[in-house]
Scaffold this active site. Structure first.
Site, PDB file in Angstrom:
ATOM      1  N   TRP A 196       0.832  -1.211   0.000  1.00 63.91           N
ATOM      2  CA  TRP A 196       0.000   0.000   0.000  1.00 63.91           C
ATOM      3  C   TRP A 196       0.861   1.254   0.000  1.00 63.91           C
ATOM      4  O   TRP A 196       0.350   2.357   0.200  1.00 63.91           O
ATOM      5  CB  TRP A 196      -0.909   0.006   1.232  1.00 63.91           C
ATOM      6  CG  TRP A 196      -0.198   0.173   2.554  1.00 63.91           C
ATOM      7  CD1 TRP A 196       1.040  -0.260   2.893  1.00 63.91           C
ATOM      8  CD2 TRP A 196      -0.708   0.819   3.722  1.00 63.91           C
ATOM      9  NE1 TRP A 196       1.335   0.068   4.190  1.00 63.91           N
ATOM     10  CE2 TRP A 196       0.277   0.734   4.727  1.00 63.91           C
ATOM     11  CE3 TRP A 196      -1.908   1.473   4.029  1.00 63.91           C
ATOM     12  CZ2 TRP A 196       0.104   1.262   6.002  1.00 63.91           C
ATOM     13  CZ3 TRP A 196      -2.086   1.997   5.302  1.00 63.91           C
ATOM     14  CH2 TRP A 196      -1.089   1.889   6.270  1.00 63.91           C
ATOM     15  N   ASP A 197       2.160   1.093  -0.252  1.00 59.67           N
ATOM     16  CA  ASP A 197       3.083   2.206  -0.075  1.00 59.67           C
ATOM     17  C   ASP A 197       2.835   3.370  -1.026  1.00 59.67           C
ATOM     18  O   ASP A 197       3.318   4.472  -0.790  1.00 59.67           O
ATOM     19  CB  ASP A 197       4.530   1.713  -0.220  1.00 59.67           C
ATOM     20  CG  ASP A 197       4.912   0.733   0.867  1.00 59.67           C
ATOM     21  OD1 ASP A 197       5.728   1.070   1.724  1.00 59.67           O
ATOM     22  OD2 ASP A 197       4.361  -0.382   0.860  1.00 59.67           O
ATOM     23  N   GLU A 236       0.396  -4.862  12.067  1.00 58.03           N
ATOM     24  CA  GLU A 236       0.468  -6.296  11.768  1.00 58.03           C
ATOM     25  C   GLU A 236       0.823  -7.139  12.991  1.00 58.03           C
ATOM     26  O   GLU A 236       0.786  -8.371  12.912  1.00 58.03           O
ATOM     27  CB  GLU A 236       1.492  -6.531  10.657  1.00 58.03           C
ATOM     28  CG  GLU A 236       1.095  -5.908   9.342  1.00 58.03           C
ATOM     29  CD  GLU A 236       2.231  -5.878   8.330  1.00 58.03           C
ATOM     30  OE1 GLU A 236       1.939  -6.053   7.145  1.00 58.03           O
ATOM     31  OE2 GLU A 236       3.393  -5.668   8.745  1.00 58.03           O
ATOM     32  N   LYS A 275       2.713  -2.246  16.292  1.00 53.87           N
ATOM     33  CA  LYS A 275       3.917  -2.186  15.475  1.00 53.87           C
ATOM     34  C   LYS A 275       4.146  -0.774  14.952  1.00 53.87           C
ATOM     35  O   LYS A 275       5.273  -0.285  14.929  1.00 53.87           O
ATOM     36  CB  LYS A 275       3.791  -3.152  14.297  1.00 53.87           C
ATOM     37  CG  LYS A 275       4.935  -3.078  13.289  1.00 53.87           C
ATOM     38  CD  LYS A 275       4.694  -4.014  12.111  1.00 53.87           C
ATOM     39  CE  LYS A 275       5.824  -3.917  11.103  1.00 53.87           C
ATOM     40  NZ  LYS A 275       5.604  -4.792   9.926  1.00 53.87           N
ATOM     41  N   GLN A 276       3.065  -0.116  14.521  1.00 52.55           N
ATOM     42  CA  GLN A 276       3.169   1.163  13.848  1.00 52.55           C
ATOM     43  C   GLN A 276       1.843   1.905  13.988  1.00 52.55           C
ATOM     44  O   GLN A 276       0.905   1.401  14.592  1.00 52.55           O
ATOM     45  CB  GLN A 276       3.476   0.950  12.367  1.00 52.55           C
ATOM     46  CG  GLN A 276       2.364   0.231  11.600  1.00 52.55           C
ATOM     47  CD  GLN A 276       2.808  -0.280  10.262  1.00 52.55           C
ATOM     48  OE1 GLN A 276       3.407  -1.342  10.184  1.00 52.55           O
ATOM     49  NE2 GLN A 276       2.501   0.448   9.201  1.00 52.55           N
TER      50      GLN A 276
END
Length: 807
Positions: A363-364, A502, A622-623
């Protein structure tokens, strides 16, 4: 690091740092890229001379623990770089073949390599003393041509300081390679090339070629190399050595202290995917025959890079500006407006710089296209068209799980099917674990958001009313069919998915994977549905009928979408948005204890799994996940989205509390996390924002995740830092045919300048303390409308306007 703003340099040779340097010294032109490995090295655990062509994939099966796994890789192509040398003096024994690790049995006395960012070349200069005390200087320059996407070249000059004789050269093309650049993939199949053949050019003994094809995707690849030397030697003194997988030429060049020698190697690469050729072999040979000498190639290459730098002007002072220019260099080397726009390729998450993530598209583009939209909109459109061409496959994927519409894959490659592996290796524990990240269906919302933002910036109505509308409506249809009505909540729910975090792929007390009502997923799905309703209702009548007929959409579907868009469930706990339903019931993690025990805990998932524990038990991300909403939407926009959902008590204070809550519970195991947090905090907590900005800037150049950048740069994070300066700190939006500014500069970045292209007009912005200067170059033919606060101005070509910032 050098102080020059246009050089990225490394002084001294460090084998441990070489994998990182090779990735960061990659040269590319959007079609082809080659890592910055030394030409005299091979893949050996320290060096990895990889070459990749955009969108060139191959599928290979692996039998692992009794299971047949299939994966698709961006293929490592034959190594064209090979150029090794040794000294052959008139008196005394021959030297060993030089490598920077062995220095021909002697010692490296000087060593420096640097990227010349302005010229797009990799330079290397070193001096060594061999085992017999003889001193030799070497200067080397390399390019991957930005004007002609099929050409690359290497020039090497030798000076014998205190000996006379010959320098022996071997120039070769090596096909005995595989995809071995990521150690944790070592148990998986890595052989992709077959039918290797080699030969020479009957018209030119200085030219050789290697032909091969991929063993499943059946793409033919040909590399042709021409080697010329100074001083010239007789044709009969060129000795060609051939096998099926390697072809090389050996020659001895006379050399003395007052008589230097040089070698120019020019390479052409073609594949059977290229347009307007009769065959890859004839095309490669013709191209390399016609290629001029290195000096002329360098001149046209520099001109092409100069055009790119003019279109992407960026002037940020100091070290941040230096790193931003490196990021921009790698963005343009991966996604070239001149060449990538002609290809059927997406945005590879790790660039064309290595084999991490197997070269897949995630999805970057959500972090890449906002920058490109304002500089190279045709390139943005081409990258979105990659998604459009794979819309039928996304619809088939949705149908396969009983859903309507389009379900885009989390990892995409050649044909748009789901390429996410079924298992992944935890290198800390050595165990293979299930990979559930394919449940990140929010990638569809990212595609829809990119379609909308491209239209906002460019005003491309033709695209918005055709391909853009098709993608948007099919993605909305998927979300509508994924939503399940829950009588208890009296709302629609989306079950069994993953959000951007994730680390959480299930509940600790369930055997099944997936989470319910991930807030990011549900809020973005609501936005997609609401926007699709507007598009469906406002399309011109002729276009609406055409699009509806093409996708088989009933007239009443938008009404159903409108209902769902207003009633999707978003969980809350403790007065903040819950990352997913049940998040508030998880345990708190002992963050300080784990930091004290392990130091770097970015990859908390691997640490806990090695302890036979799981992040699924803890409030630890995670983020940016929920916080990602602040990257897509300004606070006022986010409030409007929540009010549309019926959460009318949600306000900007709730959002600030939510951000603060997750700040303390995020390990930043993704390089994208620093970009998002810097973006979200830029308007409220400057010190924190600057800290995250520094992390984002350092993520690749300092490899802060400890060994990941050597496997490929993080393109989304690099582009995200550029966009943070371009849009995040300026508050730049494109609305109602104007550029809207709402600056909130960080104290550390209070003055900088850049240009954008909006609706075909170049606009230059110079941010200064207390004001912004806006100008339009005199060669433009139309003015630019700019709004700051309550003031709207039209800046005519050749004029500039200074707008004071609101206090």
């Amino acid at each position: 690091m050098t102080d020059s703003a246009w050089e990225w340099a490394y002084d001294g040779y460090d084998p441990e740092a070489e994998p990182l340097r090779e990735a960061l010294c990659t040269l590319g032109n959007g079609y082809l890229a080659t890592r910055g490995a030394a030409p005299e090295t091979i893949a050996d655990g320290v060096h990895y001379p990889g070459t990749y062509a955009a969108g060139l994939y191959n599928r290979a099966p692996t039998l692992l623990a009794g299971r047949r796994l299939e994966h698709e890789d961006m293929v490592n192509l034959p190594n064209w770089l090979v150029l090794r040398f040794r000294v052959r003096p008139e008196d005394g024994p021959d030297g060993d073949w030089f490598t920077p690790d062995g220095a021909a049995g002697g010692e490296l006395l000087e060593y420096r390599q640097w990227l010349d960012l302005r010229s797009g070349t990799l330079e290397r200069r070193f001096r060594y003393r061999d085992a017999h005390g003889r001193h030799t200087r070497v200067e080397q320059s390399r390019l991957v041509h930005m004007g002609d996407p099929h050409l690359a070249a290497l020039r090497t000059a030798f000076v014998a300081e205190d000996w006379t004789g010959a320098i022996q050269i071997e120039s070769a093309i090596d096909g005995s390679i595989g995809n071995t650049g990521v150690p944790r993939y070592s148990d998986l199949a890595d052989h992709h090339l077959t039918s290797l053949h080699t030969g020479g050019d009957e018209t030119d003994p200085a030219t050789v070629w290697l032909r091969c094809r991929t063993n499943e995707s059946d793409i033919r690849v040909v590399v042709a190399a021409r080697t010329r030397v100074e001083p010239e030697i007789r044709r009969e003194d060129i000795r060609t050595h051939r096998s099926d997988f390697r072809v090389g030429q050996v020659m001895d060049l006379p050399i003395a202290p007052d008589r230097p020698a040089a070698v120019e190697k020019t390479v052409a690469l073609h594949t059977s995917r290229d347009p307007a050729i009769s065959s890859p072999q004839s095309a490669a040979l013709q191209r390399v025959r016609r290629a001029p000498a290195y000096a002329d190639l360098l001149g046209s290459h520099r001109m092409a890079w100069d055009r790119l730098w003019r279109h992407a002007a960026l002037d940020v002072p100091g070290e941040p500006g230096h790193i931003l220019r490196v990021h921009l260099f790698h963005l343009l080397a991966t996604l070239s407006p001149a060449h990538t726009a002609e290809l059927d390729v997406g945005v590879p998450a790790r660039g064309l710089h290595g084999e991490a993530y197997r070269g897949h598209v995630f999805w970057d583009e959500l972090f890449v296209l906002p920058y490109l939209n304002l500089h190279f909109p045709d390139l943005s459109k081409a990258l979105i068209n990659y998604r459009y061409r794979r819309l039928p496959e996304a619809c088939r994927s949705a149908h396969a799980i009983g859903r309507a519409g389009a379900m885009y894959p989390w990892q995409s490659g050649s044909d748009g099917r789901e390429e996410t592996p079924e298992v992944h290796l935890n290198p800390r524990s050595g165990r293979w674990l299930p990979d559930n990240s394919r449940l990140q269906h929010h990638v569809g919302s990212a595609v829809a958001y990119n379609v909308w933002r491209y239209g906002q910036v460019t005003g491309d109505v033709e695209f918005a009313h055709s391909r853009g509308a098709e993608m948007l409506l099919q993605i909305a249809r998927f979300w509508a069919d994924s939503a399940v009505y829950d009588r208890q909540h009296e709302r629609y729910r989306i079950l069994g998915v993953l959000g951007p975090d994730e680390y959480h792929d299930g509940y600790p007390d369930r055997d099944t994977s997936g989470l319910d009502d991930n807030a990011y997923t549900n809020v973005t799905a609501s936005w997609v549905l609401a926007h699709a309703v507007r598009v469906a209702r406002t399309l011109p009548v002729s276009r609406r009928g055409e699009v509806f007929e093409r996708i088989g959409m009933a007239e009443g579907e938008p009404d159903e979408w409108d209902e769902i868009s207003r009633r999707l469930y978003v969980p809350f706990h403790e007065g903040v948005i819950s990352q997913f339903d049940g998040y508030g019931d998880l345990e708190e993690l002992d963050w300080e204890g784990y930091r004290k025990k392990y130091g770097d805990i970015r990859r908390l998932d691997r640490i806990l799994e090695s302890e036979h524990d799981t992040v699924n038990r803890y409030k630890a991300s995670k983020q940016a996940d929920t916080v990602m909403l602040g990257y897509l939407f300004q606070p006022r926009e986010l409030v409007a989205v929540f009010h549309h959902l019926g959460y009318t008590s949600f306000d900007e204070d709730t959002w600030r509390d939510t951000v603060a809550y997750y700040l303390d519970r995020t390990s930043h195991g993704s390089t994208l996390s620093g970009v998002v947090h810097a973006w979200v905090l830029g308007r409220s907590r400057h010190a924190k924002a600057w800290s995250y900005m520094q992390d984002a800037l350092a993520s690749d150049v300092c490899d802060i995740q400890g060994g990941t950048t050597s496997e490929g740069i993080h393109l989304g994070a690099m582009a995200g830092t550029l966009d943070l300066v371009q849009r995040g700190l300026t508050g730049l939006e494109t609305r109602k045919g104007a550029l809207w500014l709402d600056p909130a500069p960080l104290p550390e970045l209070s003055e900088y300048a850049f240009s954008v292209r909006f609706r075909g007009v170049e606009v230059r912005l110079h941010m200064r303390p207390g004001e912004v200067k806006v100008s339009v170059p005199e060669w433009e033919e139309a003015p630019a409308r700019v709004r700051l606060g309550e003031r709207t101005v039209e800046v005519e070509p050749g004029e500039e306007t200074v707008l004071p910032l609101p206090e």
